[in-house]
Design a protein around this motif. Structure first.
Motif, PDB file in Angstrom:
ATOM      1  N   ARG A  56     -91.239  45.752-111.733  1.00 32.23           N
ATOM      2  CA  ARG A  56     -92.704  45.841-111.741  1.00 32.23           C
ATOM      3  C   ARG A  56     -93.310  44.995-110.616  1.00 32.23           C
ATOM      4  N   TYR A  57     -92.803  43.770-110.442  1.00 29.39           N
ATOM      5  CA  TYR A  57     -93.330  42.926-109.372  1.00 29.39           C
ATOM      6  C   TYR A  57     -93.036  43.523-108.005  1.00 29.39           C
ATOM      7  N   LEU A  58     -91.852  44.093-107.830  1.00 30.16           N
ATOM      8  CA  LEU A  58     -91.546  44.757-106.566  1.00 30.16           C
ATOM      9  C   LEU A  58     -92.509  45.910-106.315  1.00 30.16           C
ATOM     10  N   SER A  59     -92.758  46.705-107.351  1.00 26.35           N
ATOM     11  CA  SER A  59     -93.636  47.868-107.211  1.00 26.35           C
ATOM     12  C   SER A  59     -95.043  47.456-106.806  1.00 26.35           C
ATOM     13  N   GLU A  60     -95.567  46.432-107.438  1.00 31.86           N
ATOM     14  CA  GLU A  60     -96.958  46.046-107.197  1.00 31.86           C
ATOM     15  C   GLU A  60     -97.105  45.134-105.983  1.00 31.86           C
ATOM     16  N   ALA A  61     -96.254  44.122-105.876  1.00 33.40           N
ATOM     17  CA  ALA A  61     -96.428  43.117-104.813  1.00 33.40           C
ATOM     18  C   ALA A  61     -95.918  43.601-103.463  1.00 33.40           C
ATOM     19  N   TYR A  62     -94.951  44.510-103.467  1.00 31.56           N
ATOM     20  CA  TYR A  62     -94.344  44.928-102.206  1.00 31.56           C
ATOM     21  C   TYR A  62     -94.564  46.394-101.866  1.00 31.56           C
ATOM     22  N   ALA A 161     -87.485  50.120-104.817  1.00 31.63           N
ATOM     23  CA  ALA A 161     -88.691  49.608-104.153  1.00 31.63           C
ATOM     24  C   ALA A 161     -88.754  50.045-102.696  1.00 31.63           C
ATOM     25  N   VAL A 162     -87.613  50.041-102.020  1.00 34.21           N
ATOM     26  CA  VAL A 162     -87.589  50.537-100.639  1.00 34.21           C
ATOM     27  C   VAL A 162     -88.015  52.000-100.610  1.00 34.21           C
ATOM     28  N   GLY A 163     -87.511  52.783-101.565  1.00 33.32           N
ATOM     29  CA  GLY A 163     -87.887  54.187-101.653  1.00 33.32           C
ATOM     30  C   GLY A 163     -89.346  54.405-101.982  1.00 33.32           C
ATOM     31  N   LEU A 164     -89.941  53.431-102.649  1.00 29.96           N
ATOM     32  CA  LEU A 164     -91.370  53.501-102.978  1.00 29.96           C
ATOM     33  C   LEU A 164     -92.249  53.113-101.794  1.00 29.96           C
ATOM     34  N   ALA A 299     -81.449  19.281-110.698  1.00 29.53           N
ATOM     35  CA  ALA A 299     -81.682  20.600-110.104  1.00 29.53           C
ATOM     36  C   ALA A 299     -80.384  21.307-109.752  1.00 29.53           C
ATOM     37  N   LEU A 300     -80.401  22.622-109.909  1.00 36.46           N
ATOM     38  CA  LEU A 300     -79.324  23.495-109.459  1.00 36.46           C
ATOM     39  C   LEU A 300     -79.802  24.254-108.222  1.00 36.46           C
ATOM     40  N   PRO A 301     -78.895  24.639-107.344  1.00 34.97           N
ATOM     41  CA  PRO A 301     -79.307  25.302-106.108  1.00 34.97           C
ATOM     42  C   PRO A 301     -79.845  26.707-106.362  1.00 34.97           C
ATOM     43  N   GLY A 302     -80.593  27.200-105.386  1.00 35.18           N
ATOM     44  CA  GLY A 302     -81.100  28.566-105.436  1.00 35.18           C
ATOM     45  C   GLY A 302     -80.673  29.333-104.211  1.00 35.18           C
ATOM     46  N   PRO A 303     -80.970  30.616-104.163  1.00 35.45           N
ATOM     47  CA  PRO A 303     -80.533  31.444-103.033  1.00 35.45           C
ATOM     48  C   PRO A 303     -81.375  31.237-101.787  1.00 35.45           C
ATOM     49  N   ARG A 304     -80.744  31.374-100.657  1.00 32.08           N
ATOM     50  CA  ARG A 304     -81.452  31.342 -99.372  1.00 32.08           C
ATOM     51  C   ARG A 304     -81.695  32.793 -98.953  1.00 32.08           C
ATOM     52  N   LEU A 305     -82.646  33.393 -99.627  1.00 30.05           N
ATOM     53  CA  LEU A 305     -82.929  34.811 -99.441  1.00 30.05           C
ATOM     54  C   LEU A 305     -84.435  35.027 -99.402  1.00 30.05           C
ATOM     55  N   PRO A 306     -84.897  36.107 -98.773  1.00 29.09           N
ATOM     56  CA  PRO A 306     -86.316  36.452 -98.841  1.00 29.09           C
ATOM     57  C   PRO A 306     -86.749  36.647-100.291  1.00 29.09           C
ATOM     58  N   GLU A 307     -88.015  36.374-100.566  1.00 30.40           N
ATOM     59  CA  GLU A 307     -88.485  36.393-101.954  1.00 30.40           C
ATOM     60  C   GLU A 307     -88.165  37.686-102.674  1.00 30.40           C
ATOM     61  N   TRP A 308     -88.266  38.824-102.002  1.00 34.12           N
ATOM     62  CA  TRP A 308     -88.145  40.094-102.714  1.00 34.12           C
ATOM     63  C   TRP A 308     -86.751  40.331-103.289  1.00 34.12           C
ATOM     64  N   VAL A 309     -85.715  39.718-102.715  1.00 36.02           N
ATOM     65  CA  VAL A 309     -84.372  39.845-103.276  1.00 36.02           C
ATOM     66  C   VAL A 309     -83.866  38.541-103.889  1.00 36.02           C
ATOM     67  N   ALA A 310     -84.669  37.505-103.894  1.00 32.58           N
ATOM     68  CA  ALA A 310     -84.236  36.208-104.425  1.00 32.58           C
ATOM     69  C   ALA A 310     -83.760  36.280-105.876  1.00 32.58           C
ATOM     70  N   PRO A 311     -84.394  37.072-106.766  1.00 30.39           N
ATOM     71  CA  PRO A 311     -83.926  37.095-108.148  1.00 30.39           C
ATOM     72  C   PRO A 311     -82.472  37.520-108.329  1.00 30.39           C
ATOM     73  N   LEU A 312     -81.912  38.280-107.376  1.00 31.65           N
ATOM     74  CA  LEU A 312     -80.509  38.672-107.497  1.00 31.65           C
ATOM     75  C   LEU A 312     -79.589  37.463-107.428  1.00 31.65           C
ATOM     76  N   GLY A 313     -80.008  36.444-106.693  1.00 31.28           N
ATOM     77  CA  GLY A 313     -79.227  35.217-106.632  1.00 31.28           C
ATOM     78  C   GLY A 313     -79.701  34.150-107.599  1.00 31.28           C
ATOM     79  N   LEU A 314     -80.988  34.161-107.903  1.00 27.04           N
ATOM     80  CA  LEU A 314     -81.582  33.084-108.702  1.00 27.04           C
ATOM     81  C   LEU A 314     -81.017  33.018-110.113  1.00 27.04           C
ATOM     82  N   ILE A 315     -80.602  34.144-110.663  1.00 25.93           N
ATOM     83  CA  ILE A 315     -80.069  34.139-112.026  1.00 25.93           C
ATOM     84  C   ILE A 315     -78.665  33.548-112.088  1.00 25.93           C
ATOM     85  N   VAL A 316     -77.944  33.506-110.971  1.00 22.26           N
ATOM     86  CA  VAL A 316     -76.528  33.122-110.995  1.00 22.26           C
ATOM     87  C   VAL A 316     -76.308  31.688-111.484  1.00 22.26           C
TER      88      VAL A 316
END
Length: 347
Positions: A56-62, A161-164, A299-316
């Motif tokens: 949903r956030y990808l659809s609306e924000a991006y 989202a890319v397709g949208l 603190a635990l580390p997070g991904p060094r990724l652009p925001e739109w794909v960050a959740p793929l790493g953030l959950i790890v």
């Protein structure tokens, strides 16, 4: 002995590589379906519903398209017919065999929607019912808590989202697997993972909070803490948390706060962490770079990724924390009580 959950966390980078390689060539079909629609309706339950929040956030924000979360009972219990002309209905199910989700997708099609199925179940009822099937390549997942099936769903929604028409670089998806590998190694190589697990093992509950693109990740982490660790974990947007429930955060109820670097919501996330620690409670940060790490107790580390794909790493790091906490508590993370791999919720 290594748990199946831990093994499957480690399988995610390769599962992502295969999923992205399989789904990027499907962009033509996604674009053709999206061209006939103007808004997106996400249909899901459980972990898949948390993936839908990301979608949903990808659809609306991006992609600039209204995205909403369906209430399947409108289809299955109330049996109301709605005008879904111009709607892209996206059903998400790990197995593709959850009857309620399949029925709701079929209902959406009958109401005029163009349909997409996101599933790890090739040949499943969901894949067969959808106009376009985005088949993830997670392989068989044996542990009950979803890990690799969840992150490959996120990858499928990123391709959607890319397709949208999202204003993003699809090549960012190719960077995710290497970042996952780094996160796994860095998280397990730090003292923070053991420290947070040891502290959470002594409390009855926690609040898990984020906002924006990371909100679905907070919901997913809270769900996993409930499923696999039997912790009373409340997943909340920090905006909702500040409207009253922040009163539950105290010395016995710490907060886990997640943030994506470069997100417009990160400043508020850091401010929340500072407010909680200022009140004498513990805050465990995940992601958010140096700013969130400095505001958190641990603190635990997070991904060094652009925001739109960050959740793929953030959950790890969150997945690793859940697995470690379950074992600390003497719980088998692979087989939490009362749960099965495929849940049928009925009407």
């Amino acid at each position: 002995m290594t748990s199946r959950m831990r093994q499957e966390i480690g399988q995610q980078p390769e599962a992502l590589r295969q999923t992205v390689a399989t789904l990027l060539p499907e962009l033509g079909a996604v674009r053709a379906a999206a061209a006939r629609t103007r808004q997106v309706l996400f249909i899901a339950r459980g972990s898949s519903d948390n993936a839908a929040v990301y979608g949903r956030y990808l659809s609306e924000a991006y992609a600039g398209r209204l995205g909403t979360l369906a209430a399947p009972s409108i289809a299955t219990s109330y049996k109301r017919r709605l005008d879904l002309d111009g709607v892209l209905a996206v059903a998400i199910s790990q197995s593709g065999r959850t009857e309620e989700i399949v029925e709701t997708l079929e209902w959406a099609k009958a109401c005029g929607a163009v349909t997409v199925g996101v599933t790890n179940g090739e040949g499943s009822p969901l894949a067969e019912a959808a106009d376009v099937a985005l088949l993830t390549k997670a392989g068989e997942e044996l542990a009950v808590p979803a890990t690799k099936t969840y992150t490959t769903q996120l990858a499928a929604l990123a391709v959607l989202a890319v397709g949208l028409g999202a204003d993003v670089d699809p090549d960012d998806l190719l960077r995710v697997p290497d970042e996952m590998e780094r996160l796994i190694a860095e998280t397990e190589g730090s003292d923070a993972l053991e420290k947070i697990a040891a502290e959470l093992a002594k409390v009855p509950g926690t609040v898990v909070s984020a906002r924006g693109i990371a909100f679905g990740t907070a919901l997913e982490l809270a769900l996993k803490l409930k499923e696999a660790c039997y912790l009373h974990a409340m997943g909340l947007s920090y905006a909702d948390l500040l409207h009253g429930p922040i009163a539950v955060v105290d010395a016995d109820t710490p907060a886990i706060v997640l943030g994506a670097e470069g997100s417009p919501t990160l400043e508020g996330t850091v401010a929340l962490a500072e407010r909680v620690t200022g009140a004498g409670a513990r805050v465990y940060g995940i992601g958010g770079g140096a700013d969130l790490a400095s505001a958190a107790s641990v603190a635990l580390p997070g991904p060094r990724l652009p925001e739109w794909v960050a959740p793929l790493g953030l959950i790890v790091p969150g997945q690793l924390l859940v697995e470690r906490l379950a074992r600390t508590l003497g719980i088998d993370p692979d087989n939490p009580r009362g749960l099965r791999k495929v849940t049928q919720t009925g009407a």
